[in-house]
Scaffold this motif. Structure first.
Motif, PDB file in Angstrom:
ATOM      1  N   LYS A   1       0.819  -1.207   0.000  1.00  0.00           N
ATOM      2  CA  LYS A   1       0.000   0.000   0.000  1.00  0.00           C
ATOM      3  C   LYS A   1       0.856   1.261   0.000  1.00  0.00           C
ATOM      4  O   LYS A   1       0.367   2.348  -0.280  1.00  0.00           O
ATOM      5  N   HIS A   2       2.144   1.122   0.326  1.00  0.00           N
ATOM      6  CA  HIS A   2       3.000   2.297   0.442  1.00  0.00           C
ATOM      7  C   HIS A   2       4.014   2.409  -0.688  1.00  0.00           C
ATOM      8  O   HIS A   2       4.909   3.245  -0.629  1.00  0.00           O
ATOM      9  N   ILE A   3       3.927   1.535  -1.650  1.00  0.00           N
ATOM     10  CA  ILE A   3       4.837   1.608  -2.785  1.00  0.00           C
ATOM     11  C   ILE A   3       4.033   1.635  -4.070  1.00  0.00           C
ATOM     12  O   ILE A   3       2.850   1.251  -4.101  1.00  0.00           O
ATOM     13  N   VAL A   4       4.682   2.084  -5.153  1.00  0.00           N
ATOM     14  CA  VAL A   4       4.036   2.123  -6.458  1.00  0.00           C
ATOM     15  C   VAL A   4       5.045   1.668  -7.504  1.00  0.00           C
ATOM     16  O   VAL A   4       6.245   1.983  -7.388  1.00  0.00           O
ATOM     17  N   ALA A   5       4.597   0.892  -8.488  1.00  0.00           N
ATOM     18  CA  ALA A   5       5.475   0.370  -9.537  1.00  0.00           C
ATOM     19  C   ALA A   5       5.229   1.141 -10.838  1.00  0.00           C
ATOM     20  O   ALA A   5       4.087   1.486 -11.174  1.00  0.00           O
ATOM     21  N   CYS A   6       6.307   1.415 -11.563  1.00  0.00           N
ATOM     22  CA  CYS A   6       6.191   2.073 -12.862  1.00  0.00           C
ATOM     23  C   CYS A   6       5.478   1.130 -13.832  1.00  0.00           C
ATOM     24  O   CYS A   6       5.775  -0.065 -13.901  1.00  0.00           O
ATOM     25  N   HIS A   7       4.535   1.663 -14.609  1.00  0.00           N
ATOM     26  CA  HIS A   7       3.751   0.832 -15.530  1.00  0.00           C
ATOM     27  C   HIS A   7       4.594   0.304 -16.686  1.00  0.00           C
ATOM     28  O   HIS A   7       4.241  -0.716 -17.289  1.00  0.00           O
ATOM     29  N   LEU A   8       5.702   0.970 -17.009  1.00  0.00           N
ATOM     30  CA  LEU A   8       6.527   0.566 -18.151  1.00  0.00           C
ATOM     31  C   LEU A   8       7.745  -0.245 -17.750  1.00  0.00           C
ATOM     32  O   LEU A   8       8.020  -1.291 -18.332  1.00  0.00           O
ATOM     33  N   CYS A   9       8.523   0.228 -16.759  1.00  0.00           N
ATOM     34  CA  CYS A   9       9.797  -0.447 -16.441  1.00  0.00           C
ATOM     35  C   CYS A   9       9.750  -1.200 -15.121  1.00  0.00           C
ATOM     36  O   CYS A   9      10.751  -1.805 -14.724  1.00  0.00           O
ATOM     37  N   ASP A  10       8.625  -1.153 -14.397  1.00  0.00           N
ATOM     38  CA  ASP A  10       8.441  -1.894 -13.137  1.00  0.00           C
ATOM     39  C   ASP A  10       9.336  -1.422 -12.004  1.00  0.00           C
ATOM     40  O   ASP A  10       9.495  -2.149 -11.012  1.00  0.00           O
ATOM     41  N   ALA A  11       9.940  -0.263 -12.117  1.00  0.00           N
ATOM     42  CA  ALA A  11      10.727   0.282 -11.007  1.00  0.00           C
ATOM     43  C   ALA A  11       9.794   0.604  -9.839  1.00  0.00           C
ATOM     44  O   ALA A  11       8.661   1.050 -10.043  1.00  0.00           O
ATOM     45  N   LEU A  12      10.269   0.345  -8.609  1.00  0.00           N
ATOM     46  CA  LEU A  12       9.441   0.548  -7.415  1.00  0.00           C
ATOM     47  C   LEU A  12       9.834   1.834  -6.703  1.00  0.00           C
ATOM     48  O   LEU A  12      11.016   2.152  -6.578  1.00  0.00           O
ATOM     49  N   TYR A  13       8.831   2.563  -6.223  1.00  0.00           N
ATOM     50  CA  TYR A  13       9.056   3.821  -5.503  1.00  0.00           C
ATOM     51  C   TYR A  13       8.117   3.875  -4.298  1.00  0.00           C
ATOM     52  O   TYR A  13       7.072   3.207  -4.269  1.00  0.00           O
ATOM     53  N   ASP A  14       8.508   4.698  -3.323  1.00  0.00           N
ATOM     54  CA  ASP A  14       7.566   5.030  -2.260  1.00  0.00           C
ATOM     55  C   ASP A  14       6.417   5.819  -2.862  1.00  0.00           C
ATOM     56  O   ASP A  14       6.631   6.704  -3.693  1.00  0.00           O
ATOM     57  N   LYS A  15       5.206   5.506  -2.441  1.00  0.00           N
ATOM     58  CA  LYS A  15       4.037   6.157  -3.031  1.00  0.00           C
ATOM     59  C   LYS A  15       4.040   7.651  -2.688  1.00  0.00           C
ATOM     60  O   LYS A  15       4.040   8.025  -1.508  1.00  0.00           O
ATOM     61  N   PRO A  16       4.050   8.531  -3.705  1.00  0.00           N
ATOM     62  CA  PRO A  16       4.091   9.975  -3.430  1.00  0.00           C
ATOM     63  C   PRO A  16       2.730  10.501  -2.985  1.00  0.00           C
ATOM     64  O   PRO A  16       1.685   9.947  -3.353  1.00  0.00           O
ATOM     65  N   HIS A  17       2.744  11.555  -2.196  1.00  0.00           N
ATOM     66  CA  HIS A  17       1.503  12.210  -1.778  1.00  0.00           C
ATOM     67  C   HIS A  17       1.329  13.458  -2.631  1.00  0.00           C
ATOM     68  O   HIS A  17       2.022  14.461  -2.440  1.00  0.00           O
ATOM     69  N   LEU A  18       0.432  13.384  -3.587  1.00  0.00           N
ATOM     70  CA  LEU A  18       0.252  14.461  -4.560  1.00  0.00           C
ATOM     71  C   LEU A  18      -1.054  15.199  -4.321  1.00  0.00           C
ATOM     72  O   LEU A  18      -2.018  14.628  -3.804  1.00  0.00           O
ATOM     73  N   LYS A  19      -1.061  16.453  -4.725  1.00  0.00           N
ATOM     74  CA  LYS A  19      -2.293  17.235  -4.736  1.00  0.00           C
ATOM     75  C   LYS A  19      -2.910  17.154  -6.131  1.00  0.00           C
ATOM     76  O   LYS A  19      -2.264  16.714  -7.082  1.00  0.00           O
ATOM     77  N   GLN A  20      -4.157  17.594  -6.255  1.00  0.00           N
ATOM     78  CA  GLN A  20      -4.834  17.566  -7.552  1.00  0.00           C
ATOM     79  C   GLN A  20      -4.049  18.383  -8.577  1.00  0.00           C
ATOM     80  O   GLN A  20      -3.609  19.496  -8.289  1.00  0.00           O
TER      81      GLN A  20
END
Length: 211
Positions: A8-27
């Protein structure tokens, strides 16, 4: 350690599958992948309301888009017109069962299901009527995106067949205009949905309860 909770706290790139901490973005903000530069997460502006109103516009255009004549044919000085449903019936009568089935599925059934799916999702989020079943529903809805543009392809086939089968004069009617607007609204209702936001919201609401 609970591996599902960590995802729930990570996100994978849709193209290269690199993993990152999930960013907190505004609209309106977008996060890019550092490796390939593709869009990692995008927070669309006013996503739920925009999808909701696009869906309502699509539902209004649904009946005229399917039932009004889309093309007119002049043959032997006689004029005939046909709606999208008429085209399906004519194809069946002439023995083009496969084309008729594909036309019905990709020009009528799939766009209608996507439209009402987008309406149900946006309505549920807008009025906070989320249920655990929404997780499976949204997964199924997401798979329909792969078939999004086939309706335009199928409509092109129908028009081409009318031109090829008979020496006719072809005219465009109000139904095609309505159907084109219906496809645009159906597509906009889907593309304006912020899928990252929806997944995050559903995970926060229901994933822990399922574990």
């Amino acid at each position: 350690m609970d591996n599902r909770l960590n995802t729930k706290h990570i996100v994978a790139c849709h193209l290269c599958d690199a993993l990152y901490d999930k960013p907190h973005l505004k609209q309106g903000q977008t996060a890019k992948c550092n490796r390939c530069g593709s869009t990692l997460v995008e927070r669309k502006v006013d996503s739920i309301n925009r999808s909701f109103y696009w869906s309502i516009a699509g539902i209004i255009l649904l009946a005229p888009g399917i039932l009004l004549p889309i093309i007119g044919v002049t043959l032997a000085k006689q004029y005939h017109h046909a709606s999208l449903l008429d085209c399906v019936v004519v194809l069946i009568e002439r023995g083009f069962f496969m084309i008729a089935t594909l036309l019905f599925l990709f020009a009528i059934a799939v766009p209608v299901v996507r439209l009402f799916g987008a309406f149900y999702i946006s309505f549920s989020f807008k009025y906070n009527r989320l249920k655990p079943s929404m997780l499976n529903f949204f997964r199924a809805y997401h798979h329909l995106d792969n078939w999004a543009m086939l309706n335009v392809f199928m409509l092109g086939i129908v028009v081409s067949m009318y031109k090829l089968l008979d020496d006719t004069e072809l005219t465009i009617n109000l139904g095609l205009f309505s159907f084109t607007l219906f496809l645009i609204t159906s597509t906009m209702a889907s593309t304006t949905l912020d899928q990252d936001y929806i997944w995050d919201k559903l995970e926060r609401e229901f994933i822990d309860d399922d574990s």
